[in-house]
Design an enzyme around this catalytic site. Structure first.
Site, PDB file in Angstrom:
ATOM      1  N   ASP A  86      54.449  10.498  -4.063  1.00  0.00           N
ATOM      2  CA  ASP A  86      54.142   9.282  -3.304  1.00  0.00           C
ATOM      3  C   ASP A  86      52.817   8.751  -3.800  1.00  0.00           C
ATOM      4  OD1 ASP A  86      55.737   8.117  -1.125  1.00  0.00           O
ATOM      5  OD2 ASP A  86      55.945  10.240  -0.560  1.00  0.00           O
ATOM      6  N   ASP A 102      68.128   4.433   3.177  1.00  0.00           N
ATOM      7  CA  ASP A 102      67.629   5.178   4.341  1.00  0.00           C
ATOM      8  C   ASP A 102      68.631   4.975   5.479  1.00  0.00           C
ATOM      9  OD1 ASP A 102      65.323   5.702   2.910  1.00  0.00           O
ATOM     10  OD2 ASP A 102      64.191   4.055   3.795  1.00  0.00           O
TER      11      ASP A 102
END
Lengths: 200, 252
Positions: free
Chosen positions: B11, B130
Site C-alpha cells: 500500500d 470489493d
C-alpha cells in the site's frame, strides 16, 4: 553480447532490458525499419494476440528486416508471443505468423484462461537447462499454444489443466519459449544465461 | 502443474509504504522500491502495488518509482489505485507494470476494460472488485468500499469478463483487515462463475488460513496485514505450506 530487442508495442520491455543488464549483456531497442547496426542476436518478446502483433510488425516496417535476419541465420529468441510468431498461422482471428517453422498456433483447451502463473517444464537433456531441475518453475501468461509439425524441435513441455503443450522449442538458430524468463526470478535468469552461453 | 501464487500487496501513498513492514532488515522499509525488491527476492510469486495516481503529480511520482522497481523486480508487478484514464494506464505500463488493476472506474465506465484489453491484451487488465455479503448474495462496492453499487457480484463478474477482463482481484469487505480467514464461500462462488484467474483477497491472518484456501481450490492469494505485522515472512509461509504437502514455488 549485443541483443536487438524488437519493440512492436506488444508489452513493456523494462523487465527484459533489466535482466539483460544484470547478465552484463546490452539490450538495444529496435522499434522501426532497418535494424540498428552491430548485434549478435535478436530477441522477439511480446504478449497479446498474433493478429495485432503481425499488423504492428508490418506497420513499423519490421517484417521484412526480420525475415532477412532469419535468412541470414542470425540467432533469434522468441518469448511468449515471439515464439508463437515463429509459426505460420494462428486460429486466433486468422492471425499470420512469420512462417519460420511449420505449424500453427491454437487455443488452449483449458476452462480457465489465460494460463497465468508459475509452472514447471518437462525438458529433454540440453545445455539450455543446465542448473535447472524438473521442479524449477517459470512464469507463464498466455491463452494460445504452439502446435509444431516437427515434434523433434520440442525440447520442453508444460502441463496446464491436463493439456501438455510445447514450452521450449529449439530449431537453431531459432529458440523459443512460451514462458517469460524476464519475469521468472532466479530460474529465468539462469535459463537466459544458459541461452546466451549455449545458443549465441 | 500450475503452482498457486502467493502475492504480497504494497500500500503506497505519496511515494511511501503505508502500513509499513516495521521489522524487516531493510535500509528503508517505507521505500516501496526497496520493499518490492525484497518481496521478489524472498519468494513472492507476484507483487501488487496499490497507489493513488489520480493527479498528474501522483502519477508522475508513481511511474518514477515503478520504473526504479522494474530494474530490480524480476517477477510480475500489478499496479492499481485511482486509475481513471487510458493515459494513466499507458504511463503505468510504460513505466514497467505488467498489469493494471482497475476498480471504481471500471464500474463507472465498463468499456474501459475492453479498451485496455484491445490495446494491450486482456492479460494485463485486472478488474478489482470489493464485495460484501447482503442476505443471500454478495453486493459490489466502490470508492474503497464507501459506496454501494447496484451490482450483484456475480452479475458484475460476468459483465466484466465479457468486456475483456483478464483476471479478477476479489476482496471480501467483510473479512478485510479482520485476519479471520478468506471468505471461501464468496471466492468459491466467483471462481465457479468466471473462466479467468481470481486472486483471493481479504482476511488472511495465519498460515492455516492460506492452507485452508489452497485446499479449497483457490490458487492466488493476496497477503496484506499478515506481512505488515512482521510476524510472518514469505519464506516462512512458503516453507510451512510446502511442509504441509501443498505445492508452492519453494525453494525458488
Amino acid at each position: 553480447m549485443r541483443a536487438l530487442v524488437v519493440d512492436y508495442g506488444m508489452g513493456n520491455l523494462g523487465s527484459l532490458l533489466a535482466l539483460l543488464e544484470r547478465l552484463h549483456h546490452q539490450g538495444v531497442v529496435w522499434s522501426h525499419g532497418t535494424p540498428p547496426p552491430g548485434y549478435d542476436l535478436v530477441i522477439l518478446p511480446g504478449v497479446g494476440s498474433m493478429q495485432a502483433a503481425f499488423d504492428q510488425l508490418h506497420e513499423r516496417e519490421l517484417l521484412e528486416p526480420l525475415l532477412d535476419l532469419h535468412r541470414r541465420e542470425v540467432p533469434i529468441l522468441g518469448i511468449c508471443l515471439g515464439l508463437q510468431l515463429f509459426f505460420e498461422s494462428s486460429e486466433e482471428g486468422n492471425g499470420r505468423g512469420l512462417g519460420f517453422l511449420p505449424g500453427r498456433v491454437v487455443a488452449l483447451k483449458a476452462n480457465r484462461v489465460p494460463h497465468m502463473g508459475w509452472n514447471t517444464v518437462r525438458f529433454r537433456a540440453h545445455p539450455l537447462f543446465k542448473g535447472l531441475t524438473p521442479s524449477s518453475a517459470f512464469y507463464f501468461v498466455h491463452s494460445y499454444r504452439v502446435a509444431p509439425e516437427q515434434g523433434e524441435i520440442v525440447y520442453g513441455e508444460t502441463e496446464y489443466e491436463q493439456e501438455w503443450f510445447p514450452s521450449v522449442v529449439v530449431a537453431p538458430p531459432l529458440v523459443g519459449v512460451q514462458f517469460h524468463p524476464e519475469l521468472s526470478g532466479p530460474v529465468g535468469r539462469q535459463w537466459l544465461d544458459n541461452y546466451f552461453r549455449e545458443m549465441v | 502443474m500450475l503452482l498457486p501464487r502467493i502475492i504480497p500487496c504494497l500500500d503506497v501513498r505519496h511515494g511511501r509504504v503505508v502500513k509499513g513492514v516495521r521489522f524487516l532488515d531493510l535500509k528503508d522499509s517505507g521505500d516501496p522500491v526497496e520493499l518490492a525488491a525484497y518481496y521478489a527476492a524472498s519468494g513472492a510469486d507476484e507483487v501488487v502495488w496499490l497507489d493513488i495516481v489520480a493527479t498528474v503529480e501522483e502519477l508522475e511520482l508513481a511511474t518514477d518509482l515503478i520504473a526504479q522497481a522494474r530494474r530490480r523486480v524480476d517477477i510480475p508487478m500489478t499496479i492499481g489505485g485511482g486509475i481513471r484514464s487510458l493515459r494513466q494506464v499507458e504511463a503505468l505500463l510504460e513505466a514497467g507494470a505488467d498489469k493494471v488493476s482497475i476498480n471504481t472506474y471500471a464500474i463507472q465506465n465498463p468499456q474501459v476494460i475492453g479498451q485496455v484489453a484491445a490495446r494491450w491484451g486482456s492479460q494485463c487488465m485486472v478488474v478489482a472488485v470489493d464485495a460484501r455479503r447482503e442476505g443471500d448474495h454478495f453486493q459490489v462496492y466502490t470508492h474503497g468500499g464507501r459506496q454501494r453499487t447496484d451490482w450483484e457480484l456475480g452479475a458484475w463478474l460476468k459483465a466484466a469478463e465479457s468486456e475483456g477482463a483478464g483476471e479478477f482481484l476479489l476482496t471480501s469487505m467483510d473479512r478485510d483487515g479482520t485476519q479471520a480467514g478468506y471468505d471461501l464461500p464468496m471466492l468459491r462462488f466467483a471462481r465457479g462463475l468466471v473462466h479467468r484467474p481470481v486472486i483471493a483477497s481479504g482476511g488472511a491472518g495465519s498460515i492455516d488460513d492460506l492452507a485452508e484456501a489452497l485446499r479449497d481450490g483457490q490458487d492466488a492469494l493476496l497477503l496484506a496485514s499478515i506481512l505488515h505485522q512482521g510476524t510472518l515472512t514469505i519464506p516462512a509461509i512458503k516453507a510451512e505450506l510446502a511442509q504441509r504437502g501443498l505445492p508452492v514455488r519453494w525453494p525458488l
